[in-house]
Design a protein around this motif. Sequence first.
Motif, PDB file in Angstrom:
ATOM      1  N   THR A  55       2.366  -7.405 -12.737  1.00 28.40           N
ATOM      2  CA  THR A  55       2.256  -6.430 -13.820  1.00 28.40           C
ATOM      3  C   THR A  55       0.859  -5.828 -13.889  1.00 28.40           C
ATOM      4  O   THR A  55       0.703  -4.616 -14.088  1.00 28.40           O
ATOM      5  CB  THR A  55       2.633  -7.080 -15.169  1.00 28.40           C
ATOM      6  OG1 THR A  55       3.988  -7.543 -15.085  1.00 28.40           O
ATOM      7  CG2 THR A  55       2.503  -6.109 -16.320  1.00 28.40           C
ATOM      8  N   SER A  56      -0.161  -6.647 -13.689  1.00 25.54           N
ATOM      9  CA  SER A  56      -1.532  -6.114 -13.731  1.00 25.54           C
ATOM     10  C   SER A  56      -1.766  -5.135 -12.588  1.00 25.54           C
ATOM     11  O   SER A  56      -2.445  -4.114 -12.773  1.00 25.54           O
ATOM     12  CB  SER A  56      -2.563  -7.240 -13.719  1.00 25.54           C
ATOM     13  OG  SER A  56      -2.601  -7.882 -12.476  1.00 25.54           O
ATOM     14  N   GLN A  59       0.090  -1.933 -13.636  1.00 22.42           N
ATOM     15  CA  GLN A  59      -0.624  -1.230 -14.706  1.00 22.42           C
ATOM     16  C   GLN A  59      -1.876  -0.536 -14.177  1.00 22.42           C
ATOM     17  O   GLN A  59      -2.198   0.586 -14.594  1.00 22.42           O
ATOM     18  CB  GLN A  59      -0.982  -2.197 -15.828  1.00 22.42           C
ATOM     19  CG  GLN A  59       0.210  -2.624 -16.654  1.00 22.42           C
ATOM     20  CD  GLN A  59      -0.132  -3.712 -17.664  1.00 22.42           C
ATOM     21  OE1 GLN A  59      -1.097  -4.451 -17.514  1.00 22.42           O
ATOM     22  NE2 GLN A  59       0.702  -3.824 -18.702  1.00 22.42           N
ATOM     23  N   ALA A  60      -2.581  -1.199 -13.280  1.00 17.90           N
ATOM     24  CA  ALA A  60      -3.784  -0.594 -12.701  1.00 17.90           C
ATOM     25  C   ALA A  60      -3.413   0.672 -11.933  1.00 17.90           C
ATOM     26  O   ALA A  60      -4.079   1.705 -12.060  1.00 17.90           O
ATOM     27  CB  ALA A  60      -4.491  -1.592 -11.787  1.00 17.90           C
ATOM     28  N   GLU A  61      -2.351   0.593 -11.166  1.00 13.33           N
ATOM     29  CA  GLU A  61      -1.931   1.774 -10.413  1.00 13.33           C
ATOM     30  C   GLU A  61      -1.462   2.889 -11.347  1.00 13.33           C
ATOM     31  O   GLU A  61      -1.755   4.063 -11.127  1.00 13.33           O
ATOM     32  CB  GLU A  61      -0.817   1.407  -9.427  1.00 13.33           C
ATOM     33  CG  GLU A  61      -0.478   2.553  -8.500  1.00 13.33           C
ATOM     34  CD  GLU A  61       0.418   2.131  -7.360  1.00 13.33           C
ATOM     35  OE1 GLU A  61       1.331   2.906  -7.041  1.00 13.33           O
ATOM     36  OE2 GLU A  61       0.201   1.049  -6.785  1.00 13.33           O
ATOM     37  N   ALA A  62      -0.754   2.525 -12.405  1.00 12.71           N
ATOM     38  CA  ALA A  62      -0.280   3.519 -13.371  1.00 12.71           C
ATOM     39  C   ALA A  62      -1.437   4.207 -14.090  1.00 12.71           C
ATOM     40  O   ALA A  62      -1.311   5.365 -14.503  1.00 12.71           O
ATOM     41  CB  ALA A  62       0.659   2.859 -14.380  1.00 12.71           C
ATOM     42  N   SER A  63      -2.564   3.506 -14.206  1.00 12.98           N
ATOM     43  CA  SER A  63      -3.722   4.101 -14.880  1.00 12.98           C
ATOM     44  C   SER A  63      -4.640   4.841 -13.905  1.00 12.98           C
ATOM     45  O   SER A  63      -5.739   5.246 -14.267  1.00 12.98           O
ATOM     46  CB  SER A  63      -4.510   3.030 -15.648  1.00 12.98           C
ATOM     47  OG  SER A  63      -5.135   2.144 -14.748  1.00 12.98           O
ATOM     48  N   GLY A  64      -4.188   5.011 -12.677  1.00 13.09           N
ATOM     49  CA  GLY A  64      -4.943   5.826 -11.729  1.00 13.09           C
ATOM     50  C   GLY A  64      -5.659   5.080 -10.629  1.00 13.09           C
ATOM     51  O   GLY A  64      -6.187   5.698  -9.713  1.00 13.09           O
ATOM     52  N   GLU A  65      -5.721   3.771 -10.709  1.00 11.72           N
ATOM     53  CA  GLU A  65      -6.365   2.998  -9.638  1.00 11.72           C
ATOM     54  C   GLU A  65      -5.401   2.914  -8.455  1.00 11.72           C
ATOM     55  O   GLU A  65      -4.267   2.484  -8.611  1.00 11.72           O
ATOM     56  CB  GLU A  65      -6.698   1.579 -10.122  1.00 11.72           C
ATOM     57  CG  GLU A  65      -7.757   1.513 -11.191  1.00 11.72           C
ATOM     58  CD  GLU A  65      -8.007   0.090 -11.649  1.00 11.72           C
ATOM     59  OE1 GLU A  65      -7.945  -0.847 -10.819  1.00 11.72           O
ATOM     60  OE2 GLU A  65      -8.251  -0.094 -12.855  1.00 11.72           O
ATOM     61  N   LYS A  66      -5.866   3.291  -7.317  1.00 10.66           N
ATOM     62  CA  LYS A  66      -5.028   3.247  -6.131  1.00 10.66           C
ATOM     63  C   LYS A  66      -4.982   1.829  -5.570  1.00 10.66           C
ATOM     64  O   LYS A  66      -5.999   1.169  -5.422  1.00 10.66           O
ATOM     65  CB  LYS A  66      -5.545   4.201  -5.049  1.00 10.66           C
ATOM     66  CG  LYS A  66      -5.252   5.641  -5.338  1.00 10.66           C
ATOM     67  CD  LYS A  66      -3.768   5.887  -5.242  1.00 10.66           C
ATOM     68  CE  LYS A  66      -3.436   7.333  -5.508  1.00 10.66           C
ATOM     69  NZ  LYS A  66      -2.034   7.537  -5.691  1.00 10.66           N
TER      70      LYS A  66
END
Length: 108
Positions: A55-56, A59-66
């Motif tokens: 999940t983390s 969530q990181a990818e959903a917030s723009g972190e590739k």
Amino acid sequence: MNDSEAVMKLILHGGNARSLAMEAIAHAKRGEIAAARTALSEAAEELHHAHQLQTSLIQAEASGEKTEITMLLIHAQDHLMNAMTVKDLAVEFVDLYERMRASKGVEA
């Protein structure tokens, strides 16, 4: 925690969960239903840890972190999904062994 650490922990927790689920089946086969249920509970806890990591990453990818898609990440996801399936089937096996023992009049 960086992506590589998270991926390795996914593999670790997934592997632990799968091993515990298989252990639960072995316990149930020997009539050790309480030990089987304990192993299933431990497997669920390992899967919970793995799911938090997954999940983390999502969530990181959903917030723009590739997140780099590597063979290791694919392996980790495969490992986790396999562990989830084995755990679900282990629950069914333990229930089945318990019912079989009860139908023969043998207590767990």
